[in-house]
Scaffold this motif. Sequence first.
Motif, mmCIF file in Angstrom:
data_model
loop_
_atom_site.group_PDB
_atom_site.id
_atom_site.type_symbol
_atom_site.label_atom_id
_atom_site.label_comp_id
_atom_site.label_asym_id
_atom_site.label_seq_id
_atom_site.Cartn_x
_atom_site.Cartn_y
_atom_site.Cartn_z
ATOM 1 N N ILE A 184 0.836 -1.201 0.000
ATOM 2 C CA ILE A 184 0.000 0.000 0.000
ATOM 3 C C ILE A 184 0.873 1.254 0.000
ATOM 4 C CG2 ILE A 184 -1.640 1.332 1.388
ATOM 5 C CD1 ILE A 184 -2.976 -1.208 2.188
ATOM 6 N N ALA A 185 2.026 1.175 0.669
ATOM 7 C CA ALA A 185 2.891 2.346 0.774
ATOM 8 C C ALA A 185 3.587 2.673 -0.546
ATOM 9 C CB ALA A 185 3.927 2.133 1.874
ATOM 10 N N ARG A 186 3.941 1.673 -1.334
ATOM 11 C CA ARG A 186 4.747 1.947 -2.524
ATOM 12 C C ARG A 186 4.015 1.790 -3.851
ATOM 13 N NH1 ARG A 186 8.013 -2.542 -4.791
ATOM 14 N NH2 ARG A 186 7.209 -4.540 -4.035
ATOM 15 N N VAL A 187 2.735 1.372 -3.804
ATOM 16 C CA VAL A 187 1.967 1.225 -5.045
ATOM 17 C C VAL A 187 0.921 2.327 -5.120
ATOM 18 C CG1 VAL A 187 0.398 -0.293 -6.305
ATOM 19 C CG2 VAL A 187 2.361 -1.263 -5.114
ATOM 20 N N PRO A 188 0.799 3.014 -6.288
ATOM 21 C CA PRO A 188 -0.179 4.092 -6.436
ATOM 22 C C PRO A 188 -1.608 3.622 -6.194
ATOM 23 C CG PRO A 188 1.418 4.138 -8.226
ATOM 24 C CD PRO A 188 1.652 2.869 -7.471
ATOM 25 N N GLU A 189 -2.476 4.609 -5.943
ATOM 26 C CA GLU A 189 -3.866 4.316 -5.593
ATOM 27 C C GLU A 189 -4.606 3.587 -6.709
ATOM 28 O OE1 GLU A 189 -7.759 7.054 -5.090
ATOM 29 O OE2 GLU A 189 -6.080 7.589 -3.769
ATOM 30 N N ALA A 190 -4.359 3.969 -7.965
ATOM 31 C CA ALA A 190 -5.063 3.337 -9.098
ATOM 32 C C ALA A 190 -4.748 1.857 -9.178
ATOM 33 C CB ALA A 190 -4.692 4.041 -10.402
ATOM 34 N N GLU A 191 -3.473 1.517 -8.927
ATOM 35 C CA GLU A 191 -3.081 0.113 -8.997
ATOM 36 C C GLU A 191 -3.662 -0.681 -7.808
ATOM 37 O OE1 GLU A 191 -0.773 2.642 -10.038
ATOM 38 O OE2 GLU A 191 -1.655 1.941 -11.917
ATOM 39 N N ILE A 192 -3.719 -0.016 -6.622
ATOM 40 C CA ILE A 192 -4.357 -0.662 -5.478
ATOM 41 C C ILE A 192 -5.824 -0.942 -5.769
ATOM 42 C CG2 ILE A 192 -5.081 -0.331 -3.073
ATOM 43 C CD1 ILE A 192 -2.188 -1.014 -3.300
ATOM 44 N N ARG A 257 -3.954 -0.491 -17.998
ATOM 45 C CA ARG A 257 -2.797 0.336 -17.647
ATOM 46 C C ARG A 257 -2.304 0.039 -16.236
ATOM 47 N NH1 ARG A 257 -5.803 4.088 -20.691
ATOM 48 N NH2 ARG A 257 -6.845 4.875 -18.813
ATOM 49 N N SER A 258 -3.240 -0.234 -15.329
ATOM 50 C CA SER A 258 -2.854 -0.569 -13.956
ATOM 51 C C SER A 258 -2.074 -1.888 -13.907
ATOM 52 C CB SER A 258 -4.096 -0.664 -13.067
ATOM 53 O OG SER A 258 -4.752 0.587 -12.976
ATOM 54 N N LEU A 259 -2.500 -2.873 -14.701
ATOM 55 C CA LEU A 259 -1.766 -4.136 -14.744
ATOM 56 C C LEU A 259 -0.344 -3.928 -15.255
ATOM 57 C CD1 LEU A 259 -4.243 -6.887 -16.061
ATOM 58 C CD2 LEU A 259 -3.453 -6.508 -13.736
ATOM 59 N N LEU A 260 -0.216 -3.105 -16.309
ATOM 60 C CA LEU A 260 1.115 -2.832 -16.847
ATOM 61 C C LEU A 260 1.978 -2.112 -15.817
ATOM 62 C CD1 LEU A 260 0.285 -1.723 -20.519
ATOM 63 C CD2 LEU A 260 1.562 -3.754 -19.810
ATOM 64 N N GLN A 261 1.378 -1.172 -15.097
ATOM 65 C CA GLN A 261 2.124 -0.444 -14.083
ATOM 66 C C GLN A 261 2.570 -1.370 -12.955
ATOM 67 O OE1 GLN A 261 3.143 2.561 -14.358
ATOM 68 N NE2 GLN A 261 4.019 2.865 -12.298
ATOM 69 N N LEU A 266 6.967 -4.301 -10.235
ATOM 70 C CA LEU A 266 7.457 -5.553 -9.665
ATOM 71 C C LEU A 266 8.430 -6.264 -10.588
ATOM 72 C CD1 LEU A 266 4.051 -6.808 -8.253
ATOM 73 C CD2 LEU A 266 5.928 -5.806 -6.954
ATOM 74 N N ALA A 267 8.944 -5.553 -11.600
ATOM 75 C CA ALA A 267 9.878 -6.162 -12.555
ATOM 76 C C ALA A 267 11.100 -6.687 -11.811
ATOM 77 C CB ALA A 267 10.308 -5.139 -13.601
ATOM 78 N N GLY A 268 11.485 -7.901 -12.124
ATOM 79 C CA GLY A 268 12.647 -8.514 -11.486
ATOM 80 C C GLY A 268 12.322 -9.204 -10.181
ATOM 81 N N GLU A 269 11.117 -9.004 -9.653
ATOM 82 C CA GLU A 269 10.721 -9.655 -8.402
ATOM 83 C C GLU A 269 9.278 -10.137 -8.501
ATOM 84 O OE1 GLU A 269 10.010 -6.998 -5.090
ATOM 85 O OE2 GLU A 269 10.624 -5.292 -6.296
ATOM 86 N N MET A 270 8.983 -10.849 -9.606
ATOM 87 C CA MET A 270 7.626 -11.324 -9.834
ATOM 88 C C MET A 270 7.201 -12.197 -8.663
ATOM 89 S SD MET A 270 5.559 -10.550 -12.156
ATOM 90 C CE MET A 270 3.954 -10.966 -12.817
ATOM 91 N N ARG A 289 -3.451 -11.525 -21.111
ATOM 92 C CA ARG A 289 -4.502 -10.893 -20.310
ATOM 93 C C ARG A 289 -4.707 -9.440 -20.710
ATOM 94 N NH1 ARG A 289 -2.796 -12.245 -14.241
ATOM 95 N NH2 ARG A 289 -4.536 -10.809 -13.821
ATOM 96 N N ILE A 290 -3.621 -8.738 -20.937
ATOM 97 C CA ILE A 290 -3.741 -7.332 -21.355
ATOM 98 C C ILE A 290 -4.308 -7.237 -22.759
ATOM 99 C CG2 ILE A 290 -2.393 -5.265 -21.882
ATOM 100 C CD1 ILE A 290 -0.552 -6.065 -19.542
ATOM 101 N N MET A 291 -3.912 -8.160 -23.647
ATOM 102 C CA MET A 291 -4.473 -8.161 -25.007
ATOM 103 C C MET A 291 -5.975 -8.408 -24.960
ATOM 104 S SD MET A 291 -1.555 -10.219 -27.169
ATOM 105 C CE MET A 291 -2.647 -10.345 -28.585
ATOM 106 N N LYS A 292 -6.398 -9.310 -24.073
ATOM 107 C CA LYS A 292 -7.828 -9.588 -23.939
ATOM 108 C C LYS A 292 -8.587 -8.344 -23.477
ATOM 109 C CE LYS A 292 -8.871 -13.920 -24.900
ATOM 110 N NZ LYS A 292 -10.000 -14.297 -25.791
ATOM 111 N N LEU A 293 -7.945 -7.550 -22.612
ATOM 112 C CA LEU A 293 -8.599 -6.346 -22.107
ATOM 113 C C LEU A 293 -8.676 -5.255 -23.160
ATOM 114 C CD1 LEU A 293 -6.943 -6.213 -18.577
ATOM 115 C CD2 LEU A 293 -9.393 -6.543 -19.030
ATOM 116 N N SER A 294 -7.657 -5.182 -24.024
ATOM 117 C CA SER A 294 -7.592 -4.091 -24.995
ATOM 118 C C SER A 294 -8.241 -4.419 -26.334
ATOM 119 C CB SER A 294 -6.128 -3.698 -25.221
ATOM 120 O OG SER A 294 -5.375 -4.818 -25.660
#
Length: 584
Positions: A184-192, A257-261, A266-270, A289-294
């Motif tokens: 919660i501290a390091r992830v933006p509100e939209a992604e939360i 966009r939130s999924l991509l963000q 979390l790149a490198g620490e999936m 999953r993103i292709m399905k959304l777009s």
Amino acid sequence: MIESWILSYLVNSLWQVPLLLLVGWVAARALRQAGPAAEHRVWVSVLVLQGVLPACSTLPREWLRGLFLYGGAPRSGDVTVQMGPGVGLSTGHYPTQLLAAVAVVYGAICVYFAARFIWQWRKLCTIRAESVEVRLSPEIALLWRECLNRFRISGVTLAASSRISGPVTMGFRRRLVLLPVDMIARVPEAEIHAVIAHEFAHIRRNDFAKNLIYELLGLPVSYHPLSRLTRQRMMESREIVCDQMAAEVGGHGQYARSLLQLASLLAGEMPVRTPHALGIFDTKTFERRIMKLSEKRIEMRGVRRLAIVTACVAFGVAACGSALALGVQVDAPVGAGSTNSTNHAQDKLRPPLRVSPGIMAGQRTSGPNPKYPEAAKKKKIQGTVVITAVIGKDGSVESAKAVSGPKELQDSALDAVRQWKYKPYLLNGEPVAVTTKINVIYSLGKTPPTSLPNGEIPPPPSQMHADAAQASSASQGASPSSQNNVPAGAMRIGNGVSAPVLIHSVDPKFSAKARSAKYQGVCILGLIVDKNGNPQDVHVVRKLGMGLDEKAVEAVQQYRFKPASYKGHPVPVQVNIEVNFKLY
């Protein structure tokens, strides 16, 4: 019994799992435009069937037949063709030690996966017990209430844990959304917001409980790599369904966009997947999953959707029916080595295997033909003596008892039958004791008395030593022996003569009289299969009555066979066929 069931399940699962995966792949491709929910249902069905169908294949054939015919119109009749020497059906003649070892290894693998399931469940309980409830900021609390109202759920708690690396959902009644301690501290509100919406979609669908059920059903086939592939497909389609549900809250574009963000943060620490729990990072198919959304959604509707769904269901049902029909049932192997003494004791307690008399026909190798008693000849006594015999593992007649027939003829019949020798009856490559019935027919005709165990072919004329009484050709109403109607040149199965193979059959029809009286039973027909595989001289050996004998003859006359052969050449042979009329 358990060993037999385990081996049967294993053998069937080896080929049924890939078959069901192929069927699921075809159906999922066909239903792709019907939406992710339809595709997910396909993979769930495949996953469940991969665990259940091999078990159904181990059920008795009679049970499966009754299951498919339950509630429907009664069938006309079942036909069983029994010809030549009998060998118990098995998956092959392998050493009993090998079969037992396979069963033990498979059982150990199943125990391992079951133990892992329990260990993962306890680990999940520990994670939940150590989690700390999160105090929501006003902004996050607003998002939380919005998702509660949107998905129409309640009683959900938000907590944090240092033992997880990504958001997950767990619980039945006390549902819990669990986040890493610093998320919660390091992830933006939209992604939360996207994370909460996705986890609420899992809660709305009761995916946690469903996932546990799928895990349990799939335990027996967890050893199969294609079962794990099916599970991956199911999880992927489930996440896509939850993505679609979550995207309805804030819009498909914003959610993508939130999924991509989140992926970039979390790149490198999936996150590593938490066993049994459900989370937004459960699969490694972010791109799809993103292709399905777009992508622009063009869903099938109306008649086209109904037609494709119906075709997929029919395809699946046909595949399952074929798998059941081709299912292999392995009989429990007989032990060897140090367990011989135990097995001998068990053999004495175990009743002999009941074998149809027609099957035992080609097994007889030697023995005298019954002699017609002089006293019975003078009194013109004739008829059929029915004998119940137990044939031992070595092929000798261990016991014989006359159950019906003229008393004056019984001793003669028993004296001969007790001297008969048979080829040992094999079950899984091992000789076993069997019980069967033998009919010894005494006829005051131009031929000697013959033995016919409900259709057993008597030995060649050169092996017959009985005296024949000369009487009128009508034989005073006596039942004719099977040789009376045998054309010249017809051979018997065994001693190098192979059995003909039935390639086309016709179900007999019930007579109106038998159907109204609910009359059923078995009649036995004798016939000659000629060099071309056609039935000749079809006649009744054992009558059933109520017009069913005529119906059986009418059906069997339409049979076609692959001819019997002797030294590579087609030959005519005598056979007997049991026609079983049974109402369901």
